[in-house]
Design an enzyme around this catalytic site. Sequence first.
Site, PDB file in Angstrom:
ATOM      1  N   LYS A   1       0.862  -1.188   0.000  1.00 21.36           N
ATOM      2  CA  LYS A   1       0.000   0.000   0.000  1.00 21.36           C
ATOM      3  C   LYS A   1       0.888   1.224   0.000  1.00 21.36           C
ATOM      4  CE  LYS A   1      -4.459   0.824   0.109  1.00 21.36           C
ATOM      5  NZ  LYS A   1      -5.486  -0.082  -0.430  1.00 21.36           N
TER       6      LYS A   1
HETATM    7  P1  NAD Z   1     -13.023   7.214  -3.280  1.00 23.44           P
HETATM    8  O1  NAD Z   1     -12.090   8.324  -2.992  1.00 23.44           O
HETATM    9  O2  NAD Z   1     -13.445   6.928  -4.684  1.00 23.44           O
HETATM   10  O3  NAD Z   1     -14.365   7.373  -2.409  1.00 23.44           O
HETATM   11  C1  NAD Z   1     -14.347   7.603  -1.034  1.00 23.44           C
HETATM   12  C2  NAD Z   1     -15.728   8.108  -0.647  1.00 23.44           C
HETATM   13  O4  NAD Z   1     -15.820   8.209   0.772  1.00 23.44           O
HETATM   14  C3  NAD Z   1     -16.016   9.513  -1.200  1.00 23.44           C
HETATM   15  O5  NAD Z   1     -17.391   9.589  -1.524  1.00 23.44           O
HETATM   16  C4  NAD Z   1     -15.683  10.409  -0.011  1.00 23.44           C
HETATM   17  O6  NAD Z   1     -16.353  11.659  -0.064  1.00 23.44           O
HETATM   18  C5  NAD Z   1     -16.191   9.550   1.114  1.00 23.44           C
HETATM   19  N1  NAD Z   1     -15.603   9.867   2.414  1.00 23.44           N
HETATM   20  C6  NAD Z   1     -14.316  10.137   2.714  1.00 23.44           C
HETATM   21  N2  NAD Z   1     -14.193  10.374   4.036  1.00 23.44           N
HETATM   22  C7  NAD Z   1     -15.439  10.237   4.559  1.00 23.44           C
HETATM   23  C8  NAD Z   1     -15.964  10.349   5.859  1.00 23.44           C
HETATM   24  N3  NAD Z   1     -15.194  10.664   6.892  1.00 23.44           N
HETATM   25  N4  NAD Z   1     -17.285  10.107   6.032  1.00 23.44           N
HETATM   26  C9  NAD Z   1     -18.069   9.780   4.983  1.00 23.44           C
HETATM   27  N5  NAD Z   1     -17.637   9.660   3.735  1.00 23.44           N
HETATM   28  C10 NAD Z   1     -16.338   9.900   3.534  1.00 23.44           C
HETATM   29  O7  NAD Z   1     -12.332   5.911  -2.623  1.00 23.44           O
HETATM   30  P2  NAD Z   1     -12.674   4.393  -2.910  1.00 23.44           P
HETATM   31  O8  NAD Z   1     -11.730   3.876  -3.920  1.00 23.44           O
HETATM   32  O9  NAD Z   1     -14.146   4.235  -3.091  1.00 23.44           O
HETATM   33  O10 NAD Z   1     -12.229   3.750  -1.521  1.00 23.44           O
HETATM   34  C11 NAD Z   1     -13.089   3.719  -0.392  1.00 23.44           C
HETATM   35  C12 NAD Z   1     -12.591   2.656   0.550  1.00 23.44           C
HETATM   36  O11 NAD Z   1     -12.570   1.391  -0.123  1.00 23.44           O
HETATM   37  C13 NAD Z   1     -11.171   2.870   1.093  1.00 23.44           C
HETATM   38  O12 NAD Z   1     -11.098   2.322   2.394  1.00 23.44           O
HETATM   39  C14 NAD Z   1     -10.342   2.010   0.144  1.00 23.44           C
HETATM   40  O13 NAD Z   1      -9.116   1.608   0.737  1.00 23.44           O
HETATM   41  C15 NAD Z   1     -11.277   0.836  -0.046  1.00 23.44           C
HETATM   42  N6  NAD Z   1     -11.025   0.021  -1.242  1.00 23.44           N
HETATM   43  C16 NAD Z   1     -11.037   0.578  -2.489  1.00 23.44           C
HETATM   44  C17 NAD Z   1     -10.835  -0.241  -3.595  1.00 23.44           C
HETATM   45  C18 NAD Z   1     -10.921   0.281  -5.005  1.00 23.44           C
HETATM   46  O14 NAD Z   1     -10.832  -0.539  -5.940  1.00 23.44           O
HETATM   47  N7  NAD Z   1     -11.097   1.561  -5.219  1.00 23.44           N
HETATM   48  C19 NAD Z   1     -10.595  -1.598  -3.428  1.00 23.44           C
HETATM   49  C20 NAD Z   1     -10.599  -2.138  -2.135  1.00 23.44           C
HETATM   50  C21 NAD Z   1     -10.832  -1.306  -1.053  1.00 23.44           C
END
Ligand code: NAD
Length: 427
Positions: free
Chosen positions: A116
Amino acid sequence: MASTAHTPTTLEWETPLFAQAMTQLEHALELATVPDLVSTRLRAPERALILSLPVQMDDGSFRSFPAYRVQHSSVLGPTKGGVRYDPAVDLGECAALAMWMTWKCALLKLPYGGAKGGVRCDARALSHNELVRVTRRFTAELAPFIGPQLDIPAPDMATNEQTMAWMMDTYSMQKGYAVPEIVTGKPISIGGSVFRHEATGAGVIMVVERACHRLGWDLAEQRCIVQGFGNVGGIAASELHEKGAKVIAVSDISGGVYCEAGLPIPDLHAYVAEHGSLEGYDTDVGRITNEQLLESPCDVLVLAAREDQVTGANAPNLQCRLLAEGANGPTSVDADAILAERGIPVLPDILTNAGGVTVSYFEWVQDLGRLFWDRDEIRRRLADKMSDAFDRVWDVSAAKGCTLRDAALVAAIKEVSAALEARGIYP
Ligand code: NAD
């Protein structure tokens, strides 16, 4: 002569989030019974990098951004993991997330270890051109430590297909030829995979649907809440909506929207595409805070924002019947214990959000083979992988009488342990 006792010192990655990953690991190790040398190897990352990125801002000034990359385990293959742009990124967060990536890849039987990385910055406060320069500098500084057979980045919070395209281009410029397999989650035009964009959110709902089936529930009859409306949460909400479930609340960093009759998810996507967030959306819906959203009554609560959202403080107040971790590490160790006591099953992150890395793996395989599959093929392969992992976790949980998280960790640790033992790389 008296021997000098070794005094352990606090290492840079020993932060509260890493402590959460370690507590989970120690608990699972009690159930997994692996040799001491295996657990010793897995308790700490193999490599942790701290970088500084000097970047010229649009106003001509220079800023130095701290950046990190942690590679937890290379036992099963190259390390794999996302890159996030976030003001809170530190080495401990990357170390915890890298460790979880190791378990996730092992659980899904992917030939990868976990990594990461991230840049400490507020992506929303940077211009397009500043983001280009941050990303290119990050890739250049990281170049000696990444590679298609070494460590393969992917998108995470506040990074996306475009970020991956800049990373791929910067790396390829150094090599002198196109290296699409250096990153996953890139645009299709440069070797990205169809369905990668949707894979994590779609995988979350595949797991939720399978869990509903085991619990004797019909997904289409469930009232659902999704925290986070980005890549993972936005797609998860759409999948729920398309499968007929009622999505009664969603939120992003600007707060939440709520409608007991069910939210118009396609409208919300159109609004966010135009305005950048849910802020200001109030057409026929109520506004709620993120805190209220988490504690609102529902059947399925999907956490898809970030880590540390359900804690010992709010876990007693949750009113869901099933919790799905789309984000990494959204439920604290204290909260886990409270939810287990309350009989609320938690679909753990290393299983539930593994759709992203699984289709990333498909993307890497396609890039290496220069042969591309269609959407149906990828969705079918993803569904097979997610179902297989879900069934193994559910069955271990039933057999050992442990939580789904412990079952997932035990299954994953045993995979890594078997590889370590087979390779005999310890004395
Ligand atoms: P992203 O940046 O596309 O979306 C994050 C979302 O969460 C946004 O809508 C943001 O406004 C919101 N957010 C951020 N802080 C917040 C808070 N305190 N309260 C409420 N909403 C909040 O990110 P993503 O890629 O969707 O990732 C989200 C989670 O999923 C992370 O933990 C990431 O590690 C995990 N993840 C992502 C992927 C992927 O393929 N993108 C894969 C596995 C895990």
